[in-house]
Design a protein around this motif. Structure first.
Motif, PDB file in Angstrom:
ATOM      1  N   ARG A  29       0.860  -1.195   0.000  1.00 52.61           N
ATOM      2  CA  ARG A  29       0.000   0.000   0.000  1.00 52.61           C
ATOM      3  C   ARG A  29       0.887   1.232   0.000  1.00 52.61           C
ATOM      4  O   ARG A  29       2.074   1.144   0.269  1.00 52.61           O
ATOM      5  CB  ARG A  29      -0.906  -0.007   1.222  1.00 52.61           C
ATOM      6  CG  ARG A  29      -0.151   0.049   2.539  1.00 52.61           C
ATOM      7  CD  ARG A  29      -1.137   0.118   3.664  1.00 52.61           C
ATOM      8  NE  ARG A  29      -1.989  -1.067   3.704  1.00 52.61           N
ATOM      9  CZ  ARG A  29      -1.612  -2.195   4.308  1.00 52.61           C
ATOM     10  NH1 ARG A  29      -0.445  -2.293   4.897  1.00 52.61           N
ATOM     11  NH2 ARG A  29      -2.411  -3.223   4.315  1.00 52.61           N
ATOM     12  N   HIS A  32       2.401   5.486   4.140  1.00 58.78           N
ATOM     13  CA  HIS A  32       1.481   6.341   4.888  1.00 58.78           C
ATOM     14  C   HIS A  32       2.098   7.652   5.347  1.00 58.78           C
ATOM     15  O   HIS A  32       1.397   8.547   5.770  1.00 58.78           O
ATOM     16  CB  HIS A  32       0.901   5.573   6.068  1.00 58.78           C
ATOM     17  CG  HIS A  32       0.103   4.400   5.605  1.00 58.78           C
ATOM     18  ND1 HIS A  32      -0.267   3.394   6.442  1.00 58.78           N
ATOM     19  CD2 HIS A  32      -0.373   4.082   4.378  1.00 58.78           C
ATOM     20  CE1 HIS A  32      -0.942   2.496   5.749  1.00 58.78           C
ATOM     21  NE2 HIS A  32      -1.014   2.891   4.502  1.00 58.78           N
ATOM     22  N   ARG A  47     -19.337   5.087   5.609  1.00 54.83           N
ATOM     23  CA  ARG A  47     -18.766   6.131   4.765  1.00 54.83           C
ATOM     24  C   ARG A  47     -18.490   7.345   5.625  1.00 54.83           C
ATOM     25  O   ARG A  47     -19.385   7.830   6.324  1.00 54.83           O
ATOM     26  CB  ARG A  47     -19.754   6.537   3.651  1.00 54.83           C
ATOM     27  CG  ARG A  47     -19.967   5.446   2.633  1.00 54.83           C
ATOM     28  CD  ARG A  47     -18.715   5.260   1.804  1.00 54.83           C
ATOM     29  NE  ARG A  47     -18.679   3.941   1.180  1.00 54.83           N
ATOM     30  CZ  ARG A  47     -19.023   3.709  -0.071  1.00 54.83           C
ATOM     31  NH1 ARG A  47     -19.422   4.689  -0.831  1.00 54.83           N
ATOM     32  NH2 ARG A  47     -18.948   2.492  -0.571  1.00 54.83           N
ATOM     33  N   ALA A  59     -14.595   8.911   2.367  1.00 56.36           N
ATOM     34  CA  ALA A  59     -13.563   7.915   2.656  1.00 56.36           C
ATOM     35  C   ALA A  59     -14.167   6.724   3.378  1.00 56.36           C
ATOM     36  O   ALA A  59     -15.280   6.792   3.911  1.00 56.36           O
ATOM     37  CB  ALA A  59     -12.465   8.536   3.513  1.00 56.36           C
ATOM     38  N   MET A  60     -13.422   5.649   3.362  1.00 55.22           N
ATOM     39  CA  MET A  60     -13.767   4.539   4.238  1.00 55.22           C
ATOM     40  C   MET A  60     -12.528   4.140   5.018  1.00 55.22           C
ATOM     41  O   MET A  60     -11.419   4.502   4.665  1.00 55.22           O
ATOM     42  CB  MET A  60     -14.359   3.366   3.471  1.00 55.22           C
ATOM     43  CG  MET A  60     -13.485   2.816   2.370  1.00 55.22           C
ATOM     44  SD  MET A  60     -14.398   1.576   1.432  1.00 55.22           S
ATOM     45  CE  MET A  60     -14.535   0.281   2.669  1.00 55.22           C
ATOM     46  N   LYS A  61     -12.764   3.398   6.053  1.00 52.39           N
ATOM     47  CA  LYS A  61     -11.686   2.999   6.935  1.00 52.39           C
ATOM     48  C   LYS A  61     -10.876   1.897   6.264  1.00 52.39           C
ATOM     49  O   LYS A  61     -11.458   0.965   5.708  1.00 52.39           O
ATOM     50  CB  LYS A  61     -12.322   2.456   8.215  1.00 52.39           C
ATOM     51  CG  LYS A  61     -11.568   2.678   9.455  1.00 52.39           C
ATOM     52  CD  LYS A  61     -12.372   2.207  10.651  1.00 52.39           C
ATOM     53  CE  LYS A  61     -12.621   0.712  10.617  1.00 52.39           C
ATOM     54  NZ  LYS A  61     -13.213   0.193  11.852  1.00 52.39           N
ATOM     55  N   ALA A  62      -9.568   2.001   6.300  1.00 47.44           N
ATOM     56  CA  ALA A  62      -8.743   0.921   5.770  1.00 47.44           C
ATOM     57  C   ALA A  62      -8.883  -0.290   6.696  1.00 47.44           C
ATOM     58  O   ALA A  62      -9.036  -0.142   7.899  1.00 47.44           O
ATOM     59  CB  ALA A  62      -7.284   1.358   5.703  1.00 47.44           C
ATOM     60  N   ARG A  63      -8.820  -1.461   6.093  1.00 43.77           N
ATOM     61  CA  ARG A  63      -9.043  -2.674   6.868  1.00 43.77           C
ATOM     62  C   ARG A  63      -8.033  -2.801   8.018  1.00 43.77           C
ATOM     63  O   ARG A  63      -8.346  -3.306   9.087  1.00 43.77           O
ATOM     64  CB  ARG A  63      -8.934  -3.890   5.949  1.00 43.77           C
ATOM     65  CG  ARG A  63      -9.336  -5.170   6.649  1.00 43.77           C
ATOM     66  CD  ARG A  63      -9.245  -6.349   5.739  1.00 43.77           C
ATOM     67  NE  ARG A  63     -10.218  -6.260   4.649  1.00 43.77           N
ATOM     68  CZ  ARG A  63     -10.081  -6.906   3.495  1.00 43.77           C
ATOM     69  NH1 ARG A  63      -9.015  -7.630   3.275  1.00 43.77           N
ATOM     70  NH2 ARG A  63     -10.993  -6.798   2.560  1.00 43.77           N
ATOM     71  N   LEU A  78      -5.309  10.221   5.486  1.00 36.81           N
ATOM     72  CA  LEU A  78      -5.985   9.594   4.350  1.00 36.81           C
ATOM     73  C   LEU A  78      -5.038   9.373   3.182  1.00 36.81           C
ATOM     74  O   LEU A  78      -4.138  10.195   2.940  1.00 36.81           O
ATOM     75  CB  LEU A  78      -7.137  10.479   3.854  1.00 36.81           C
ATOM     76  CG  LEU A  78      -8.239  10.832   4.844  1.00 36.81           C
ATOM     77  CD1 LEU A  78      -8.087  12.265   5.299  1.00 36.81           C
ATOM     78  CD2 LEU A  78      -9.599  10.614   4.215  1.00 36.81           C
ATOM     79  N   GLY A  80      -5.103   7.686  -1.127  1.00 40.40           N
ATOM     80  CA  GLY A  80      -5.984   7.372  -2.244  1.00 40.40           C
ATOM     81  C   GLY A  80      -6.466   8.641  -2.924  1.00 40.40           C
ATOM     82  O   GLY A  80      -5.786   9.662  -2.906  1.00 40.40           O
ATOM     83  N   ARG A  91      -9.083   6.355   1.518  1.00 38.86           N
ATOM     84  CA  ARG A  91      -8.989   5.419   2.643  1.00 38.86           C
ATOM     85  C   ARG A  91      -8.357   6.097   3.851  1.00 38.86           C
ATOM     86  O   ARG A  91      -7.343   6.792   3.717  1.00 38.86           O
ATOM     87  CB  ARG A  91      -8.160   4.200   2.248  1.00 38.86           C
ATOM     88  CG  ARG A  91      -8.957   3.119   1.542  1.00 38.86           C
ATOM     89  CD  ARG A  91      -8.123   1.894   1.313  1.00 38.86           C
ATOM     90  NE  ARG A  91      -6.817   2.231   0.754  1.00 38.86           N
ATOM     91  CZ  ARG A  91      -5.668   1.781   1.245  1.00 38.86           C
ATOM     92  NH1 ARG A  91      -5.648   0.983   2.287  1.00 38.86           N
ATOM     93  NH2 ARG A  91      -4.531   2.137   0.678  1.00 38.86           N
ATOM     94  N   VAL A  93      -6.144   5.691   6.895  1.00 37.46           N
ATOM     95  CA  VAL A  93      -5.148   4.703   7.313  1.00 37.46           C
ATOM     96  C   VAL A  93      -4.697   4.923   8.757  1.00 37.46           C
ATOM     97  O   VAL A  93      -3.973   4.117   9.320  1.00 37.46           O
ATOM     98  CB  VAL A  93      -3.915   4.725   6.388  1.00 37.46           C
ATOM     99  CG1 VAL A  93      -4.291   4.213   5.006  1.00 37.46           C
ATOM    100  CG2 VAL A  93      -3.315   6.130   6.305  1.00 37.46           C
TER     101      VAL A  93
END
Ligand SMILES: Nc1nc2c(ncn2[C@@H]2O[C@H](COP(=O)(O)OP(=O)(O)OP(=O)(O)O)[C@@H](O)[C@H]2O)c(=O)[nH]1
Ligand SMILES: [Mg+2]
Ligand SMILES: [Zn+2]
Length: 336
Positions: A29, A32, A47, A59-63, A78, A80, A91, A93
């Motif tokens: 990835r 960061h 979201r 954005a969404m939360k990174a896994r 963030l 992306g 994302r 992070v």
């Protein structure tokens, strides 16, 4: 334990075992370190709407963040697509360390605690003087949550056109908490916003209270419509007129700056997570008197040294009474 410490590449590798064989680690990835900083404005079913510089980015939360939830007010990193263009998704992070957390549980026996707002400096506890009737127990509970979470309380009493504030002021006057009283007329002529505003400049203030007390009405009076439109999806959240707020929303104040966070109405404010020993910090005038207390004193028990200390004239007895009242809040049921 550092819960929100700096994120390192090493953490990445550990938190995500390389399932697909030997992909080079560094390509897993983006680095960061290059992530942009942003603030979470609202969260809707996974979201997150974030403000990155002057752009609103979805954005969404990174896994890799696991179960840790980002909430309104969080400062995040963030990666992306940060263009803010329609249908793009960045994302998150990293969630930066929080300066304060407003937490609540559904009720006192509920082990599941949720963070309502992060990084707020101030908790505006909004109570209508009528319609709905004031509920002092709920106010007390919000006060405890504020003191516990490191937020300064502000009492806002709305709808003084429907009932006078005297009784509530009697109850809260000696707690030394700043308060503002507002009415329908003052909402319309701008006085309500003006008076509340003097308490908000340069700070992040979360508005909480029972449904229908007028939180959104007040927030809308504080933040001009064009500002609401540029930074949030406020119409989707509240609409016009009497629409109950369904998720917390942070909005920027103009002028001296600061943020207001509108939140959905609560029926109760569970305090299962509260550590009573922290409530004393809200009473710096009483703190020196606890030196003679037994170990792990709750300050609401027989051997507490505060009684004698206050009797000796070191502090106002009304303050000790206030402390005890808040400490007892935890044992009392709401609506009593
Ligand atoms: N009479 C009077 N009505 C008010 C006043 N402030 C707000 N209201 C009304 O109270 C109702 C509820 O206001 P809202 O701002 O939606 O309440 P809320 O606290 O945001 O409610 P939730 O989003 O459900 O938590 C609306 O019909 C407002 O017009 C006031 O000062 N006086
Ligand atoms: Mg509302
Ligand atoms: Zn004590």
């Amino acid at each position: 334990m550092r819960r929100y410490g700096k994120h390192t590449d090493e953490d990445d590798i550990r938190s995500r075992p390389n399932r697909k064989g030997n992909r080079p680690r560094t390509n897993i990835r983006p680095k960061h370190e290059d992530a942009a900083g942003g603030m979470v404005l609202t969260v809707d079913r996974g979201r997150l709407t974030c403000l990155v510089e002057d752009r609103v980015v979805m954005a969404m939360k990174a896994r890799e963040l696991g179960r840790k939830a980002a909430v309104v007010g969080d400062q995040v990193a963030l990666v992306g697509d940060l263009s803010g263009r329609k249908d793009t998704l960045a994302r998150i992070v990293r969630i930066e360390e929080r300066s304060s957390v407003l937490r609540r549980t559904a009720d006192d026996d509920d082990p599941y605690e949720r963070v309502v707002v992060a990084n707020a400096d101030q908790l505006a506890i909004v109570t209508a003087l009528a319609d709905p009737e004031p509920r002092p127990r709920l106010i007390d509970r919000c006060l405890v949550a504020a003191f516990d979470g490191g937020l300064e309380p502000l009492l806002v009493m709305t709808k003084s056109d429907l009932a006078p504030p005297d009784k509530l002021l009697e109850l809260y006057g000696d707690l030394d908490i700043p308060f503002v009283v507002t009415s329908r007329e003052e909402l319309e002529n701008g006085d309500a916003a003006g008076r509340v505003r003097t308490h908000l400049d340069g700070r992040v203030t979360a508005f909480v209270g029972h449904s229908g007390v007028g939180k959104t009405t007040l927030v809308n009076a504080l933040v001009p419509e064009d500002r609401r439109r540029t930074t949030g999806h406020v119409n989707a959240v509240t609409g016009r007129g009497r629409h109950t707020t369904t998720s917390a929303l942070a909005l920027p104040l103009s002028g001296a700056g600061g943020w207001v966070v509108d939140t959905p109405g609560v029926r109760s404010f569970g305090l299962a997570h509260i550590d009573p020993s922290r409530v004393i910090h809200a009473f710096p005038d009483l703190e020196p008197g606890t030196e003679g207390c037994p170990r792990a004193c709750s300050h609401d028990e027989q051997d507490c040294a505060l009684d004698a200390w206050v009797e000796e004239g070191h502090a106002d007895p009304a303050r000790l009474y206030s402390l005890r009242r808040l400490l007892a809040t935890r044992e009392r049921r709401e609506g009593d």
